[in-house]
Enzyme design. Structure first.
Site, PDB file in Angstrom:
ATOM      1  N   CYS A 256      36.270  38.329  36.386  1.00 14.62           N
ATOM      2  CA  CYS A 256      35.621  38.922  37.573  1.00 14.62           C
ATOM      3  C   CYS A 256      34.835  37.788  38.221  1.00 14.62           C
ATOM      4  O   CYS A 256      33.647  37.641  37.990  1.00 14.62           O
ATOM      5  CB  CYS A 256      34.693  40.056  37.145  1.00 14.62           C
ATOM      6  N   ALA A 257      35.512  36.985  39.014  1.00  9.98           N
ATOM      7  CA  ALA A 257      34.989  35.643  39.295  1.00  9.98           C
ATOM      8  C   ALA A 257      34.234  35.480  40.608  1.00  9.98           C
ATOM      9  O   ALA A 257      33.436  34.549  40.738  1.00  9.98           O
ATOM     10  CB  ALA A 257      36.143  34.645  39.262  1.00  9.98           C
ATOM     11  N   PRO A 259      31.666  35.401  43.619  1.00 13.36           N
ATOM     12  CA  PRO A 259      32.095  34.289  44.490  1.00 13.36           C
ATOM     13  C   PRO A 259      32.343  32.965  43.762  1.00 13.36           C
ATOM     14  O   PRO A 259      32.453  31.929  44.422  1.00 13.36           O
ATOM     15  CB  PRO A 259      30.921  34.151  45.462  1.00 13.36           C
ATOM     16  N   LYS A 262      30.083  31.251  38.258  1.00  7.25           N
ATOM     17  CA  LYS A 262      30.262  30.901  36.839  1.00  7.25           C
ATOM     18  C   LYS A 262      31.560  30.147  36.619  1.00  7.25           C
ATOM     19  O   LYS A 262      31.647  29.304  35.726  1.00  7.25           O
ATOM     20  CB  LYS A 262      30.153  32.158  35.974  1.00  7.25           C
ATOM     21  N   ASP A 278      39.792  38.039  40.874  1.00  5.62           N
ATOM     22  CA  ASP A 278      38.883  39.042  41.423  1.00  5.62           C
ATOM     23  C   ASP A 278      39.715  40.084  42.150  1.00  5.62           C
ATOM     24  O   ASP A 278      40.778  39.783  42.688  1.00  5.62           O
ATOM     25  CB  ASP A 278      37.823  38.447  42.350  1.00  5.62           C
ATOM     26  N   ASP A 304      43.689  42.905  39.594  1.00  7.84           N
ATOM     27  CA  ASP A 304      42.857  43.829  38.815  1.00  7.84           C
ATOM     28  C   ASP A 304      42.872  43.337  37.371  1.00  7.84           C
ATOM     29  O   ASP A 304      43.901  43.424  36.696  1.00  7.84           O
ATOM     30  CB  ASP A 304      43.435  45.244  38.934  1.00  7.84           C
ATOM     31  N   CYS A 376      24.589  41.743  35.102  1.00  2.00           N
ATOM     32  CA  CYS A 376      23.229  41.479  35.613  1.00  2.00           C
ATOM     33  C   CYS A 376      22.498  42.820  35.693  1.00  2.00           C
ATOM     34  O   CYS A 376      21.960  43.178  36.729  1.00  2.00           O
ATOM     35  CB  CYS A 376      23.247  40.742  36.944  1.00  2.00           C
TER      36      CYS A 376
HETATM   37  C1  LIG Z   1      29.052  40.355  38.992  1.00  2.01           C
HETATM   38  S1  LIG Z   1      30.259  39.997  40.148  1.00  2.01           S
HETATM   39  C2  LIG Z   1      30.895  38.462  39.566  1.00  2.01           C
HETATM   40  C3  LIG Z   1      30.022  37.277  39.878  1.00  2.01           C
HETATM   41  C4  LIG Z   1      30.704  35.966  39.489  1.00  2.01           C
HETATM   42  N1  LIG Z   1      31.126  35.951  38.102  1.00  2.01           N
HETATM   43  C5  LIG Z   1      29.820  34.756  39.738  1.00  2.01           C
HETATM   44  O1  LIG Z   1      29.178  34.256  38.820  1.00  2.01           O
HETATM   45  O2  LIG Z   1      29.785  34.284  40.891  1.00  2.01           O
HETATM   46  C6  LIG Z   1      31.540  41.102  39.670  1.00  2.01           C
HETATM   47  C7  LIG Z   1      32.847  40.875  40.374  1.00  2.01           C
HETATM   48  O3  LIG Z   1      33.820  41.706  39.733  1.00  2.01           O
HETATM   49  C8  LIG Z   1      34.818  42.022  40.678  1.00  2.01           C
HETATM   50  N2  LIG Z   1      35.614  43.121  40.078  1.00  2.01           N
HETATM   51  C9  LIG Z   1      35.271  44.424  39.946  1.00  2.01           C
HETATM   52  N3  LIG Z   1      36.264  45.098  39.311  1.00  2.01           N
HETATM   53  C10 LIG Z   1      37.240  44.183  39.032  1.00  2.01           C
HETATM   54  C11 LIG Z   1      38.505  44.260  38.400  1.00  2.01           C
HETATM   55  N4  LIG Z   1      38.961  45.428  37.923  1.00  2.01           N
HETATM   56  N5  LIG Z   1      39.246  43.142  38.308  1.00  2.01           N
HETATM   57  C12 LIG Z   1      38.800  41.964  38.809  1.00  2.01           C
HETATM   58  N6  LIG Z   1      37.600  41.835  39.425  1.00  2.01           N
HETATM   59  C13 LIG Z   1      36.828  42.926  39.526  1.00  2.01           C
HETATM   60  C14 LIG Z   1      34.001  42.348  41.910  1.00  2.01           C
HETATM   61  O4  LIG Z   1      34.798  42.262  43.065  1.00  2.01           O
HETATM   62  C15 LIG Z   1      32.904  41.283  41.843  1.00  2.01           C
HETATM   63  O5  LIG Z   1      33.255  40.173  42.629  1.00  2.01           O
END
Ligand SMILES: C[S@@+](CC[C@H](N)C(=O)[O-])C[C@H]1O[C@@H](n2cnc3c(N)ncnc32)[C@H](O)[C@@H]1O
Length: 436
Positions: A256-257, A259, A262, A278, A304, A376
């Site tokens: 879940c990368a 923006p 990480k 993402d 997904d 978070c």
């Molecule tokens: C907490 S944010 C991630 C922040 C990121 N890891 C960073 O450090 O910049 C969670 C992310 O999960 C994505 N997300 C939610 N459900 C998802 C899924 N089933 N598969 C992939 N990404 C998903 C969202 O679009 C969002 O961008």
């Protein structure tokens, strides 16, 4: 072309519109982006203060008005009330009242209520102490919704008050230095020559001592640093410490990368093949932009993560980072709208999504490899309880030493965050799981 500075009544009008939109379910990030550039800094500063004092403002409005006025007038009244009780107050009280009434008169949606708003605000000026003494319910006292306070008190009986108090304080800007481009010491010395004061935090972070826009800092365009809170900077070192590749290079998945904060940190610290996924098409471009500015590269895919059959090539990963979607209840210092946008049911709904992601991604970790689960959030349903339920379902999974819940205002419940004894960081949860 030169623009004159906006009047206070204009800022109040626009801040009231932001509040009305937040109450209709929209997040401030998009609302601030859409603002006229001349209004944006002022409205942003006022709106954050309003959202941090909204619980008290709503309680005061209930005292002052026997009936709730229509949405636009109510938003303007609550905006002015919140700013009148904000600490520190951004303007002298009489200026705020006069300008709020001016804002009401100059908008067709609120002008019919200008005298009513005037009367309520002037009564607050006259009877401030008595009115404030009468609003003592938890939401007014702590400026968070009642359900949120109850859940937090249940989850962290010894710490909930400190967490709520820290949630109402503005947070300093924290950056992560890109070790591939520059050393922290060099960055500090260039900034110090430019009159920018900062202090080290964690392994590789810098905390600015005075607020400043990120893009105006020397080194931004050259990819010297990224914005990342001190608690979020724990992720990459936790996953990478002691992790060895089964093949020639580390194979990592950032599930879940967007923006890409990480993802970039992982690549700054190690040579690795990283697959960054993402599900959000609007956010995925930001991963590529951020990696490009920092001079890093990963395979970035719109997918997904809970459906590996659609994107996985069958090769196991040495390490998986699952920074799962969550309530974001740990980042209310920077995003005070979050507490007013969330609904109590969101916690269980997001916990179910997190469980589904954990379940789907665990089989992709090689034996001896690791999955770092993080959110978070300060709620246990998205942290400790989630991981305990996972461990009960997966007997071959081992929980390695992990920070657990890092609470803002407290530090870690299990171990304090090094260099942050005051807990001056966002709320986070980390569990490092090793496959047997
Ligand atoms: C907490 S944010 C991630 C922040 C990121 N890891 C960073 O450090 O910049 C969670 C992310 O999960 C994505 N997300 C939610 N459900 C998802 C899924 N089933 N598969 C992939 N990404 C998903 C969202 O679009 C969002 O961008």
């Amino acid at each position: 072309m030169t623009h004159s500075a906006p009047d206070l009544w204009q800022l109040l009008q626009a801040s009231a519109e932001v509040l009305a939109q937040v109450r209709a379910g929209r997040s401030t990030t998009a609302l601030f982006d859409a603002l006229d550039p001349t209004l944006r800094p002022g409205v942003q500063a006022l709106s954050l203060q309003v959202l941090r004092s909204l619980g008290r403002a709503l309680a005061l409005r209930r005292q002052l008005a026997s009936r709730q006025p229509p949405a636009a007038s109510d938003a303007l009244l609550c905006t002015a009330l919140a700013l009148l009780v904000a600490d520190p107050a951004p303007y002298p009280p009489h200026t705020l009242v006069t300008q709020a009434v001016e804002a009401a008169k100059r908008n067709r949606a609120t002008q019919a209520h200008a005298s009513f708003i005037n009367a309520c605000l002037r009564r607050l000026l006259r009877e401030r102490e008595q009115l404030l003494a009468a609003v003592q319910e938890p939401q007014a006292r702590w400026n968070h919704p009642n359900w949120w306070i109850e859940r937090l008190a249940q989850d962290h009986p010894a710490h909930w008050q400190a967490v709520l108090t820290s949630g109402d304080k503005p947070a300093a800007l924290v950056l992560r230095v890109n070790a591939r481009r520059v050393s922290r010491e060099h960055c500090l010395s260039v900034w110090s020559e430019a009159g920018i004061a900062a202090e080290p935090v964690g392994d590789n972070g810098l905390r600015l001592l005075r607020s400043q826009t990120v893009v105006s800092l020397p080194g931004y365009a050259q990819g010297w640093f990224s914005v990342q809170d001190a608690a979020a900077q724990r992720a990459a070192p936790l996953l990478l410490q002691g992790l060895v590749p089964a093949g020639q290079r580390l194979r990592l998945l950032d599930a879940c990368a967007a923006p890409g904060g990480k993802t970039a940190h992982l690549l700054e610290r190690t040579e690795a093949d990283v697959l960054a996924l993402d599900i959000d098409a609007d956010r995925i471009g930001r991963i590529k932009d951020n990696l490009g500015r920092l001079g890093l590269s990963a395979q970035v895919e719109l997918a997904d993560a809970a459906e590996p059959a659609q994107w996985w090539d069958g090769r196991l990963f040495d390490g998986v980072l699952l920074d799962a979607p969550c309530t974001a209840s740990g980042i209310v210092r920077r995003h005070p709208d979050v507490r007013w946008l969330r609904r109590p049911d969101d916690v269980a709904e997001l916990a179910a999504q997190q469980a589904r992601l954990l379940q789907a991604l665990w089989p992709l970790v090689r034996p001896g490899g690791r999955l770092l689960y993080c959110t978070c959030s300060v709620f246990k349903a998205e942290g400790q309880d989630q991981v305990q339920a996972f461990l009960a379902r997966h007997r071959q999974a081992q929980l390695l030493p992990s920070p657990g819940h890092l609470l803002p205002g407290i530090g870690s419940v299990d171990a304090r965050l090094p260099d942050n004894p005051e807990g001056e960081h966002d709320g986070f949860f980390y569990a490092l799981l090793q496959r047997g």
